[in-house]
Design an enzyme around this catalytic site. Structure first.
Site, mmCIF file in Angstrom:
data_model
loop_
_atom_site.group_PDB
_atom_site.id
_atom_site.type_symbol
_atom_site.label_atom_id
_atom_site.label_comp_id
_atom_site.label_asym_id
_atom_site.label_seq_id
_atom_site.Cartn_x
_atom_site.Cartn_y
_atom_site.Cartn_z
ATOM 1 N N HIS A 1 0.835 -1.134 -0.011
ATOM 2 C CA HIS A 1 -0.025 -0.093 -0.132
ATOM 3 C C HIS A 1 1.002 1.180 0.122
ATOM 4 C CE1 HIS A 1 -3.017 -2.747 2.532
ATOM 5 N NE2 HIS A 1 -3.428 -2.457 1.160
ATOM 6 N N LYS B 1 -15.695 -7.936 3.578
ATOM 7 C CA LYS B 1 -14.579 -8.427 4.383
ATOM 8 C C LYS B 1 -14.965 -7.974 5.924
ATOM 9 C CE LYS B 1 -10.781 -7.429 1.336
ATOM 10 N NZ LYS B 1 -9.569 -6.627 0.997
ATOM 11 N N ARG C 1 -2.172 -6.142 -8.738
ATOM 12 C CA ARG C 1 -0.787 -6.979 -8.410
ATOM 13 C C ARG C 1 -0.979 -7.951 -9.545
ATOM 14 N NH1 ARG C 1 -2.739 -7.793 -2.248
ATOM 15 N NH2 ARG C 1 -4.561 -7.875 -3.619
ATOM 16 N N SER D 1 -2.826 -7.638 2.803
ATOM 17 C CA SER D 1 -3.122 -7.596 4.440
ATOM 18 C C SER D 1 -3.545 -8.937 5.000
ATOM 19 C CB SER D 1 -4.295 -6.593 4.336
ATOM 20 O OG SER D 1 -4.143 -5.399 3.992
HETATM 21 O O1 PNS Z 1 -8.679 -2.568 -0.116
HETATM 22 P P1 PNS Z 1 -9.819 -3.306 -0.777
HETATM 23 O O2 PNS Z 1 -10.535 -3.864 0.385
HETATM 24 O O3 PNS Z 1 -9.632 -3.928 -1.753
HETATM 25 O O4 PNS Z 1 -10.570 -1.878 -0.891
HETATM 26 C C1 PNS Z 1 -11.895 -1.998 -1.732
HETATM 27 C C2 PNS Z 1 -12.705 -0.484 -1.427
HETATM 28 C C3 PNS Z 1 -12.692 -0.377 0.142
HETATM 29 C C4 PNS Z 1 -11.823 0.291 -1.808
HETATM 30 C C5 PNS Z 1 -14.102 -0.999 -2.031
HETATM 31 O O5 PNS Z 1 -14.821 -1.991 -1.255
HETATM 32 C C6 PNS Z 1 -14.964 0.342 -1.831
HETATM 33 O O6 PNS Z 1 -14.913 1.312 -2.635
HETATM 34 N N1 PNS Z 1 -15.793 0.329 -0.836
HETATM 35 C C7 PNS Z 1 -16.923 1.435 -0.646
HETATM 36 C C8 PNS Z 1 -18.053 1.308 -1.264
HETATM 37 C C9 PNS Z 1 -18.099 1.302 -2.808
HETATM 38 O O7 PNS Z 1 -18.086 2.551 -3.204
HETATM 39 N N2 PNS Z 1 -18.143 0.130 -3.287
HETATM 40 C C10 PNS Z 1 -17.872 0.209 -4.877
HETATM 41 C C11 PNS Z 1 -19.051 -0.071 -5.763
HETATM 42 S S1 PNS Z 1 -18.737 -0.819 -7.040
#
Ligand code: PNS
Length: 168
Positions: A16, A40, A89, A127
């Protein structure tokens, strides 16, 4: 231009940090957004994740860490951002990231998602990998920012022993 580096950061890894550092070198201002990923169940509270990121980015003058209880794309619009930056990745990340980027673009076409390829030494890192190694007492020094190593390790080992004692 303003950019958003979103994620669940549970916990923040050197992978990150690589993406955040490179984004901070490209864009005028970077907001690191700790968001809720409905798929998650985080091991660290939102406050802990924000504090860890603030510690790790303390020396970066154009980086701020925030949380947002809603859609990423609405947060990006709220901050006046033109770009969402994500690290990519491997092929395994691609389908999920592609789907999110398309969904976000259909909601607000004026905000672009750009992908930075992960540095090769971080290809395997996530993570989840950090959580597994730390909870079994393994050495996570190479995988998380140095100043956070002990706090992450202690917290995850404590969580594991609580689970073994049936507290969870
Ligand atoms: O580190 P991650 O868990 O891969 O990040 C994913 C994250 C948190 C960026 C994603 O789940 C997100 O954008 N969550 C907020 C809600 C949202 O906007 N979802 C996307 C709609 S497609």
């Amino acid at each position: 231009m303003i950019a958003i580096c979103p994620g669940s950061f549970d916990p923040v890894t050197v992978g990150h940090m690589d993406i955040i550092t490179r984004a901070a070198g490209i864009f005028d201002k970077v907001y690191v957004a700790v968001l809720h990923n409905p798929k998650k169940h985080p091991a660290f509270t939102e406050e802990e994740r924000v504090n860890m990121l603030r510690t790790a980015t303390a020396e970066m003058s154009n980086v701020e860490v925030e949380t947002w209880d809603g859609l990423l794309i609405d947060y990006a619009a709220h901050k006046g951002a033109g770009v969402i930056v994500k690290g990519l990745r491997a092929v395994s990340d691609y389908e999920y990231e592609f789907q999110m980027a398309l969904a976000n673009r259909s909601l607000r076409p004026e905000i672009e998602t750009v992908f930075l390829t992960t540095s090769s030494e971080n290809m395997f890192l996530s993570s989840s990998v950090v959580k597994q190694i730390a909870s079994f007492g393994g050495d996570i020094s190479a995988f998380v920012p140095a100043e956070l190593r002990d706090v992450i390790k202690e917290r995850l080992m404590q969580q594991r022993s609580e689970m073994q004692n049936g507290k969870h």
